[in-house]
Write a protein that holds these residues in place. Structure first.
Motif, PDB file in Angstrom:
ATOM      1  N   TYR A 176      -2.948   2.721  -4.224  1.00  0.00           N
ATOM      2  CA  TYR A 176      -2.332   4.042  -4.253  1.00  0.00           C
ATOM      3  C   TYR A 176      -2.898   4.964  -3.184  1.00  0.00           C
ATOM      4  N   GLY A 177      -2.041   5.800  -2.625  1.00  0.00           N
ATOM      5  CA  GLY A 177      -2.494   6.730  -1.602  1.00  0.00           C
ATOM      6  C   GLY A 177      -1.798   8.067  -1.720  1.00  0.00           C
ATOM      7  N   ARG A 178      -2.303   9.038  -0.978  1.00  0.00           N
ATOM      8  CA  ARG A 178      -1.722  10.376  -1.010  1.00  0.00           C
ATOM      9  C   ARG A 178      -0.231  10.400  -0.665  1.00  0.00           C
ATOM     10  N   PRO A 179       0.253   9.507   0.229  1.00  0.00           N
ATOM     11  CA  PRO A 179       1.693   9.549   0.523  1.00  0.00           C
ATOM     12  C   PRO A 179       2.565   9.352  -0.723  1.00  0.00           C
ATOM     13  N   HIS A 180       2.067   8.587  -1.709  1.00  0.00           N
ATOM     14  CA  HIS A 180       2.859   8.416  -2.934  1.00  0.00           C
ATOM     15  C   HIS A 180       3.048   9.768  -3.630  1.00  0.00           C
ATOM     16  N   ASP A 188      -2.277  -3.409   5.374  1.00  0.00           N
ATOM     17  CA  ASP A 188      -2.202  -2.500   4.228  1.00  0.00           C
ATOM     18  C   ASP A 188      -3.578  -1.946   3.900  1.00  0.00           C
ATOM     19  N   HIS A 189      -3.576  -0.736   3.314  1.00  0.00           N
ATOM     20  CA  HIS A 189      -4.839  -0.104   2.928  1.00  0.00           C
ATOM     21  C   HIS A 189      -5.508  -0.908   1.807  1.00  0.00           C
ATOM     22  N   ASP A 190      -6.702  -1.363   2.071  1.00  0.00           N
ATOM     23  CA  ASP A 190      -7.567  -1.949   1.056  1.00  0.00           C
ATOM     24  C   ASP A 190      -6.951  -3.072   0.223  1.00  0.00           C
ATOM     25  N   GLY A 224       7.415  11.725  10.460  1.00  0.00           N
ATOM     26  CA  GLY A 224       6.304  12.650  10.406  1.00  0.00           C
ATOM     27  C   GLY A 224       5.320  12.277  11.481  1.00  0.00           C
ATOM     28  N   ARG A 225       4.103  11.966  11.077  1.00  0.00           N
ATOM     29  CA  ARG A 225       3.103  11.664  12.099  1.00  0.00           C
ATOM     30  C   ARG A 225       3.227  10.249  12.654  1.00  0.00           C
ATOM     31  N   PHE A 226       3.965   9.390  11.975  1.00  0.00           N
ATOM     32  CA  PHE A 226       4.142   8.031  12.455  1.00  0.00           C
ATOM     33  C   PHE A 226       5.608   7.795  12.836  1.00  0.00           C
ATOM     34  N   PRO A 227       5.886   6.747  13.630  1.00  0.00           N
ATOM     35  CA  PRO A 227       7.274   6.493  14.043  1.00  0.00           C
ATOM     36  C   PRO A 227       8.202   6.234  12.854  1.00  0.00           C
ATOM     37  N   TYR A 279       3.093   2.062  11.287  1.00  0.00           N
ATOM     38  CA  TYR A 279       4.403   2.264  10.642  1.00  0.00           C
ATOM     39  C   TYR A 279       4.266   2.292   9.122  1.00  0.00           C
ATOM     40  N   HIS A 280       4.805   3.346   8.512  1.00  0.00           N
ATOM     41  CA  HIS A 280       4.845   3.450   7.050  1.00  0.00           C
ATOM     42  C   HIS A 280       6.299   3.497   6.570  1.00  0.00           C
ATOM     43  N   GLY A 281       7.229   3.689   7.507  1.00  0.00           N
ATOM     44  CA  GLY A 281       8.646   3.762   7.143  1.00  0.00           C
ATOM     45  C   GLY A 281       9.158   5.180   7.090  1.00  0.00           C
ATOM     46  N   GLY A 317     -11.183   3.197  -6.872  1.00  0.00           N
ATOM     47  CA  GLY A 317     -11.513   4.563  -6.462  1.00  0.00           C
ATOM     48  C   GLY A 317     -10.264   5.336  -6.086  1.00  0.00           C
ATOM     49  N   ARG A 318      -9.330   4.670  -5.433  1.00  0.00           N
ATOM     50  CA  ARG A 318      -8.069   5.315  -5.058  1.00  0.00           C
ATOM     51  C   ARG A 318      -7.300   5.776  -6.295  1.00  0.00           C
ATOM     52  N   ALA A 319      -7.256   4.918  -7.325  1.00  0.00           N
ATOM     53  CA  ALA A 319      -6.510   5.270  -8.546  1.00  0.00           C
ATOM     54  C   ALA A 319      -7.135   6.511  -9.197  1.00  0.00           C
ATOM     55  N   GLY A 320      -8.470   6.534  -9.267  1.00  0.00           N
ATOM     56  CA  GLY A 320      -9.155   7.681  -9.852  1.00  0.00           C
ATOM     57  C   GLY A 320      -8.902   8.946  -9.049  1.00  0.00           C
ATOM     58  N   ARG A 321      -8.895   8.777  -7.744  1.00  0.00           N
ATOM     59  CA  ARG A 321      -8.706   9.937  -6.860  1.00  0.00           C
ATOM     60  C   ARG A 321      -7.302  10.519  -7.022  1.00  0.00           C
ATOM     61  N   ILE A 322      -6.321   9.618  -7.136  1.00  0.00           N
ATOM     62  CA  ILE A 322      -4.940  10.084  -7.315  1.00  0.00           C
ATOM     63  C   ILE A 322      -4.837  10.945  -8.581  1.00  0.00           C
ATOM     64  N   VAL A 350       7.027  15.033   3.695  1.00  0.00           N
ATOM     65  CA  VAL A 350       5.690  14.546   3.370  1.00  0.00           C
ATOM     66  C   VAL A 350       4.612  15.327   4.130  1.00  0.00           C
ATOM     67  N   GLN A 351       4.890  15.575   5.395  1.00  0.00           N
ATOM     68  CA  GLN A 351       3.934  16.311   6.224  1.00  0.00           C
ATOM     69  C   GLN A 351       3.636  17.689   5.621  1.00  0.00           C
ATOM     70  N   GLY A 352       4.693  18.323   5.099  1.00  0.00           N
ATOM     71  CA  GLY A 352       4.536  19.649   4.494  1.00  0.00           C
ATOM     72  C   GLY A 352       3.577  19.621   3.311  1.00  0.00           C
ATOM     73  N   VAL A 353       3.630  18.558   2.519  1.00  0.00           N
ATOM     74  CA  VAL A 353       2.738  18.442   1.359  1.00  0.00           C
ATOM     75  C   VAL A 353       1.292  18.269   1.825  1.00  0.00           C
ATOM     76  N   PHE A 354       1.111  17.407   2.844  1.00  0.00           N
ATOM     77  CA  PHE A 354      -0.242  17.224   3.394  1.00  0.00           C
ATOM     78  C   PHE A 354      -0.782  18.551   3.920  1.00  0.00           C
ATOM     79  N   ASP A 355       0.025  19.215   4.736  1.00  0.00           N
ATOM     80  CA  ASP A 355      -0.438  20.447   5.384  1.00  0.00           C
ATOM     81  C   ASP A 355      -0.781  21.543   4.376  1.00  0.00           C
ATOM     82  N   SER A 394       0.875  -1.180   0.000  1.00  0.00           N
ATOM     83  CA  SER A 394       0.000   0.000   0.000  1.00  0.00           C
ATOM     84  C   SER A 394       0.908   1.226   0.000  1.00  0.00           C
ATOM     85  N   ASP A 395       0.932   2.003   1.092  1.00  0.00           N
ATOM     86  CA  ASP A 395       1.717   3.235   1.058  1.00  0.00           C
ATOM     87  C   ASP A 395       2.922   3.221   1.999  1.00  0.00           C
ATOM     88  N   GLY A 396       3.342   2.028   2.397  1.00  0.00           N
ATOM     89  CA  GLY A 396       4.570   1.933   3.194  1.00  0.00           C
ATOM     90  C   GLY A 396       5.789   1.960   2.294  1.00  0.00           C
TER      91      GLY A 396
HETATM   92  P1  AMP Z   1      -5.115   8.099   1.540  1.00  0.00           P
HETATM   93  O1  AMP Z   1      -5.024   6.621   1.723  1.00  0.00           O
HETATM   94  O2  AMP Z   1      -4.795   8.549   0.183  1.00  0.00           O
HETATM   95  O3  AMP Z   1      -6.398   8.664   2.072  1.00  0.00           O
HETATM   96  O4  AMP Z   1      -3.988   8.704   2.466  1.00  0.00           O
HETATM   97  C1  AMP Z   1      -3.997   8.350   3.829  1.00  0.00           C
HETATM   98  C2  AMP Z   1      -2.593   8.091   4.290  1.00  0.00           C
HETATM   99  O5  AMP Z   1      -1.864   9.297   4.175  1.00  0.00           O
HETATM  100  C3  AMP Z   1      -2.527   7.688   5.752  1.00  0.00           C
HETATM  101  O6  AMP Z   1      -2.520   6.290   5.892  1.00  0.00           O
HETATM  102  C4  AMP Z   1      -1.209   8.244   6.117  1.00  0.00           C
HETATM  103  O7  AMP Z   1      -0.215   7.391   5.617  1.00  0.00           O
HETATM  104  C5  AMP Z   1      -1.117   9.525   5.348  1.00  0.00           C
HETATM  105  N1  AMP Z   1      -1.723  10.739   5.946  1.00  0.00           N
HETATM  106  C6  AMP Z   1      -3.033  11.037   6.061  1.00  0.00           C
HETATM  107  N2  AMP Z   1      -3.249  12.259   6.568  1.00  0.00           N
HETATM  108  C7  AMP Z   1      -2.020  12.776   6.768  1.00  0.00           C
HETATM  109  C8  AMP Z   1      -1.566  14.019   7.283  1.00  0.00           C
HETATM  110  N3  AMP Z   1      -2.414  14.972   7.676  1.00  0.00           N
HETATM  111  N4  AMP Z   1      -0.241  14.180   7.357  1.00  0.00           N
HETATM  112  C9  AMP Z   1       0.620  13.214   6.954  1.00  0.00           C
HETATM  113  N5  AMP Z   1       0.248  12.030   6.468  1.00  0.00           N
HETATM  114  C10 AMP Z   1      -1.059  11.805   6.381  1.00  0.00           C
END
Ligand code: AMP
Ligand code: FE
Ligand code: FE
Ligand code: ZN
Length: 277
Positions: free
Chosen positions: A134-138, A38-40, A253-256, A248-250, A100-105, A152-157, A13-15
């Motif tokens: 696929y997820g936003r972390p990619h 893993d996500h979904d 930021g917000r996780f270890p 853990y995603h590796g 849905g994740r692929a379309g959203r990306i 990564v946190q900066g992009v989210f914020d 997923s997004d690790g």
């Molecule tokens: P998604 O699966 O595309 O909705 O993205 C969710 C994933 O992004 C989460 O499992 C985290 O890995 C990461 N994530 C979500 N929100 C944040 C945030 N505000 N800051 C940093 N990482 C985040």
């Protein structure tokens, strides 16, 4: 003290670490029991199980998954443990969510371009190489590699967290549907990281609106203000099994940043780990 970690992501997923790397890191800590959530998708779990069997390692692995759902417009993650990874209905629903994740990306990439940052779908897919979900972390990692943001946190914020200009919604299951699918696959359903819901009363409402079996009491999001004590009391009140993990995603930021850094004792999650023993 025996340790466990029932919330871990891999490259499926997004690790950023492969199942093999996760297992090696878990053995080094050492952890007694882990779950790949893993996500979904369940492919990461399957690859991890295959590797542990091949190497004949003394590491307890629970089948796991983390399903994305919406309760109204609130993001709710539902963890499943001890699922049958071949259950057709569950696999079909996970495939739908991944689509849905692929379309959203693609939609997020478009918005990011409109905001003036050159970024292509190809770059994101290259970053997500090997991922089944696929997820936003990619996206965030590519943006960092391209030098637009420090981390990564900066992009989210700035761009892709909920409420930010490149955020896109996606059609998802409801928590109730996810719990039902998990039960149909023989799994225990667990409400993930309730602190991330942002409101205790709403979290409790969600928890009691579906037949959950467990609550994720220990999670990096629940460190402040005795949050963990609160969730533990709630799990006790509703007679739920207690789960815990580092998410853990590796990447930091917000996780270890390392496995074993966020400690969950085996005792605390024993009821869940030994449920099928
Ligand atoms: P998604 O699966 O595309 O909705 O993205 C969710 C994933 O992004 C989460 O499992 C985290 O890995 C990461 N994530 C979500 N929100 C944040 C945030 N505000 N800051 C940093 N990482 C985040
Ligand atoms: Fe994630
Ligand atoms: Fe989650
Ligand atoms: Zn997670």
């Amino acid at each position: 003290m025996k340790l466990a970690d029932l919330h871990i992501h891999t490259t499926f997923s997004d690790g950023i670490y492969t199942p093999e790397e996760i297992v090696q890191q878990a053995m080094a800590v050492p952890l007694t029991a882990i779950a790949i959530t893993d996500h979904d998708n369940v492919e990461g779990y399957k690859a991890t199980a295959a590797y542990i069997a091949q190497e004949n390692l003394a590491l307890d692995l629970l089948p796991g998954v983390e399903i994305d759902t919406f309760y109204g417009d609130i993001d709710v993650h539902v963890l499943g443990y001890y699922l049958n990874p071949e259950e057709p209905k569950l696999l079909e629903a996970l495939a739908w969510t991944r689509q849905g994740r692929a379309g959203r990306i693609a939609n997020i990439v478009k918005k990011i371009n409109e905001l003036g940052f050159p970024l292509t779908m190809e770059e994101v897919l290259e970053e997500a190489k090997g991922s089944k979900s696929y997820g936003r972390p990619h996206i965030a990692r590519v943006m960092v590699k391209k030098g637009y943001f420090k981390d990564v946190q900066g992009v989210f914020d700035a761009l892709i967290a909920k409420g930010k200009p490149a955020y896109c919604r996606q059609e998802k299951l409801t928590p109730d549907e996810a719990v039902d699918l998990l039960h149909g696959a023989g799994a225990l359903a667990c409400l993930a990281h309730p602190s991330e819901i942002g409101d205790r009363a709403i979290a409790e409402k969600i928890l009691t609106s579906s037949p959950f079996d467990a609550l994720e009491v220990w999670h990096p999001s629940a460190l402040a203000d005795k949050e963990t004590d609160y969730w533990l009391a709630l799990a006790c009140m509703y007679q739920l099994l207690t789960a815990g993990g580092s998410d853990y995603h590796g990447n930091g930021g917000r996780f270890p940043t390392a496995l074993g850094e966020f400690k969950v004792t085996y005792e605390d999650v024993k009821g869940l780990v030994e449920y099928k023993k």
